[in-house]
Design a protein around this motif. Structure first.
Motif, short mmCIF file in Angstrom:
data_model
loop_
_atom_site.label_atom_id
_atom_site.label_comp_id
_atom_site.label_asym_id
_atom_site.label_seq_id
_atom_site.Cartn_x
_atom_site.Cartn_y
_atom_site.Cartn_z
N MET A 204 0.49 -0.92 -0.34
CA MET A 204 -0.36 0.43 -0.44
C MET A 204 0.32 1.37 0.30
O MET A 204 0.05 2.37 -0.22
N ILE A 205 2.12 1.43 0.41
CA ILE A 205 2.54 3.40 0.92
C ILE A 205 4.16 2.60 -0.38
O ILE A 205 4.28 3.67 -1.13
N ASP A 206 4.20 1.71 -0.89
CA ASP A 206 4.82 1.54 -2.76
C ASP A 206 3.72 2.55 -3.28
O ASP A 206 4.75 3.11 -4.32
N GLU A 207 2.86 1.75 -3.02
CA GLU A 207 1.52 2.31 -3.67
C GLU A 207 1.57 4.17 -3.66
O GLU A 207 1.45 4.84 -4.91
N MET A 208 1.24 4.02 -2.83
CA MET A 208 0.94 6.08 -1.87
C MET A 208 2.73 6.52 -2.87
O MET A 208 2.36 7.61 -3.59
N ALA A 209 3.42 6.18 -3.11
CA ALA A 209 4.75 6.46 -3.20
C ALA A 209 4.92 6.70 -5.25
O ALA A 209 5.18 7.68 -5.89
N ARG A 210 4.56 5.43 -5.56
CA ARG A 210 4.49 5.89 -7.02
C ARG A 210 3.70 6.66 -7.10
O ARG A 210 3.87 7.37 -8.69
N ARG A 211 1.66 7.34 -7.14
CA ARG A 211 1.34 7.84 -7.52
C ARG A 211 1.78 9.21 -6.67
O ARG A 211 1.74 10.43 -8.15
N VAL B 97 -4.01 10.11 -2.53
CA VAL B 97 -3.26 11.09 -2.92
C VAL B 97 -2.54 12.18 -3.46
O VAL B 97 -3.46 12.61 -4.50
N HIS B 98 -2.54 13.58 -1.81
CA HIS B 98 -2.81 14.70 -2.65
C HIS B 98 -1.19 15.47 -2.06
O HIS B 98 -0.39 15.76 -1.35
N GLU B 99 -1.62 16.52 -3.33
CA GLU B 99 -0.62 17.78 -2.88
C GLU B 99 -1.29 18.42 -1.99
O GLU B 99 -2.38 19.52 -2.57
N LEU B 100 -0.73 19.50 -1.01
CA LEU B 100 -1.23 20.81 -0.07
C LEU B 100 -0.53 21.89 0.13
O LEU B 100 0.76 21.62 0.16
N ASP B 101 -0.75 22.53 0.18
CA ASP B 101 0.34 23.46 0.15
C ASP B 101 -0.27 24.33 2.26
O ASP B 101 -0.92 24.73 2.12
N LEU B 102 1.40 24.52 3.16
CA LEU B 102 0.82 24.32 4.39
C LEU B 102 1.05 26.32 4.68
O LEU B 102 0.51 26.93 5.42
N SER B 103 1.56 27.04 3.27
CA SER B 103 1.87 28.76 3.00
C SER B 103 -0.08 29.18 2.12
O SER B 103 -0.12 28.76 1.25
N TYR B 104 -0.83 29.72 3.20
CA TYR B 104 -2.24 29.74 2.61
C TYR B 104 -2.59 30.94 3.12
O TYR B 104 -2.42 31.66 4.61
#
Length: 357
Positions: free
Chosen positions: A69-76, A274-281
Motif C-alpha cells: 500500500m505504501i509502495d503504491e502511495m509513493a508511486r502515485r 494521494v494529494h498535494e497541499l500547501d501549508l502557506s495559505y
C-alpha cells in the motif's frame, strides 16, 4: 478522486460552535495564525481505506500488505509531482494489528519486525510514515497497552508516538477497547515539511486534544480512524485552522482544508488517495472585487491556486510561485484574510458599543 464543496459541513461547524476561535490581530492587521507571508510549502500526503481487516492474516502478512500500500502511495506521488515524491503516508487505525479480543492478546511490541518493516519503507521512499497498532510497552509498573500511532521519519527512525487519549467503551460495556490504557500527551511533531499532530478515531468526539494541537501550532492533523465520519473532522479542521487527513476502515478517506471544506476525497472501491497541499495559505471570505477568486487568477494565472466555494463565501488560496507569497498576491488586489477581517470588525464593533449615543 473528487474535489467536493460540501456546504453542510461548514454549517454543522457553526451550529456546534466549532467556528474559528476569536482572534486579536496586532497593529499590522495580521492574524496570529496567518501563514500567508511564508513561501509556498508543498506537502504530498498519502492516505487510505483499508477495510475492517476481517480474519487477521498474521503479522508478517499484514506488514507485507501494508508495504504494498505504501509502495503504491509513493508511486502515485512520484507521478503526481515528479522529482518530489511522497512526504507523509498515513495508515488507518490499528492497521498493523488484529481488532478482536483483549488488548493484551492483540498488542505488539514496536521493536523487531514492525520497526524494521516501516523503517525500511520510510528510507526506501524518503517519506514520513504513520504506522498504527495496538502497542505493548513494558515499564516500571508493568506492561501497558495503547492504541498508538508511531511516526517514522524519512531516515526510518522513530520520531515519536501518539497514544489515543480517548479509547471507547462500547454501549453496554465499561471496558476501554478490550483493555487499552488512555494516552496522556498530545505532541506536535516537528517534521521537515511543517508541524504534524495526530488524533485517533474517537478522539474526534473530544475537543481537548484538537485544541492542544492548535495551541502547539499543528499544521496537519492525521486522523487514523475506524469511522468514515465527515462532518465532525471538517468542523475540527475549521476550528483549528489546520488540515485534517482521515485514513479509514471503510466508505471514504478525505483531506479537509483549514476552512473545513473538502480538498480531496476517495470513496470505495478506491483505496488510496494521494494529494498535494500547501501549508502557506490565505483564507478569504467574500469580497465583491475578489469575484470568487477570479481576480487573483486573472492577475497571476497558474502562479496562484485556490479552492473557493461560493455557497460558503469562503476559499483557501495558495501560491505556486516560490518568489511570491500568497499574502503578497492577496494584498496586491486589496484583499484581506478572513481571520484578520473578523478581528478588525470585532474591534470596530466593540468600539462602537462603547460610544455614547
Amino acid at each position: 478522486m473528487q474535489r467536493l464543496n460540501v456546504s453542510w459541513l461548514i454549517s454543522f461547524a457553526i451550529l456546534i460552535g466549532f467556528g474559528p476561535p476569536s482572534l486579536v490581530a496586532g497593529e499590522d492587521e495580521k492574524s496570529p495564525t496567518s501563514k500567508a507571508d511564508r513561501p509556498p510549502r508543498k506537502v504530498v500526503v498519502g492516505t487510505a481505506i483499508l477495510g475492517s481487516h476481517g480474519d487477521y492474516p498474521g503479522l508478517a502478512a499484514r506488514l507485507d500488505s501494508l508495504g504494498v500500500m505504501i509502495d503504491e502511495m509513493a508511486r502515485r506521488a512520484s507521478k503526481l509531482r515528479p522529482g518530489r515524491g511522497l512526504d507523509l503516508a498515513i495508515l488507518p487505525e490499528t492497521a498493523v494489528t488484529a481488532t478482536g479480543g483483549l488488548a493484551r492478546d492483540r498488542a505488539v511490541e514496536l521493536d523487531g519486525p514492525i520497526k524494521k518493516a516501516f523503517g525500511d519503507l520510510a528510507r526506501k521512499h524518503g517519506t514520513y510514515i504513520i504506522a498504527t497498532m495496538d502497542l505493548a510497552e513494558t515499564g516500571p509498573e508493568g506492561t501497558t497497552f495503547s492504541n498508538a500511532a508511531v511516526l517514522f521519519d524519512r531516515e526510518g527512525e522513530v520520531a515519536g508516538i501518539y497514544r489515543k487519549r480517548h479509547p471507547v467503551a462500547y454501549v453496554g460495556s465499561d471496558v476501554l477497547e478490550g483493555g487499552i490504557t488512555p494516552g496522556r500527551d498530545c505532541p506536535v511533531f516537528d517534521c521537515d515539511f511543517g508541524k504534524l499532530g495526530i488524533q485517533i478515531c474517537w478522539d474526534v468526539q473530544y475537543a481537548d486534544g484538537w485544541d492542544l494541537l492548535a495551541e502547539g501550532g499543528a499544521e496537519i492533523v492525521a486522523w487514523p480512524t475506524a469511522s468514515p465520519a465527515t462532518a465532525t473532522p471538517a468542523a475540527r479542521a475549521a476550528r483549528g485552522r489546520f488540515y485534517v487527513v482521515s485514513s479509514t476502515w471503510r466508505n471514504n478517506a478525505a483531506i479537509y482544508e483549514p476552512t473545513g471544506l473538502v480538498a480531496a476525497r476517495i470513496e470505495q472501491p478506491e483505496t488510496i488517495l494521494v494529494h498535494e497541499l500547501d501549508l502557506s495559505y490565505a483564507i478569504l471570505g467574500w469580497s465583491g472585487f475578489l469575484r470568487d477568486g477570479e481576480a487573483l487568477q486573472e492577475k497571476y494565472g497558474e502562479r496562484v491556486g485556490f479552492h473557493y466555494d461560493p455557497r460558503e463565501d469562503l476559499g483557501l488560496f495558495w501560491s505556486n510561485d516560490p518568489g511570491t507569497t500568497i499574502g503578497g498576491m492577496v494584498r496586491s488586489i486589496g484583499g484581506e484574510e478572513l481571520d484578520v477581517q473578523v478581528a478588525r470588525n470585532r474591534r470596530l464593533q466593540d468600539a462602537s458599543r462603547n460610544v455614547s449615543p
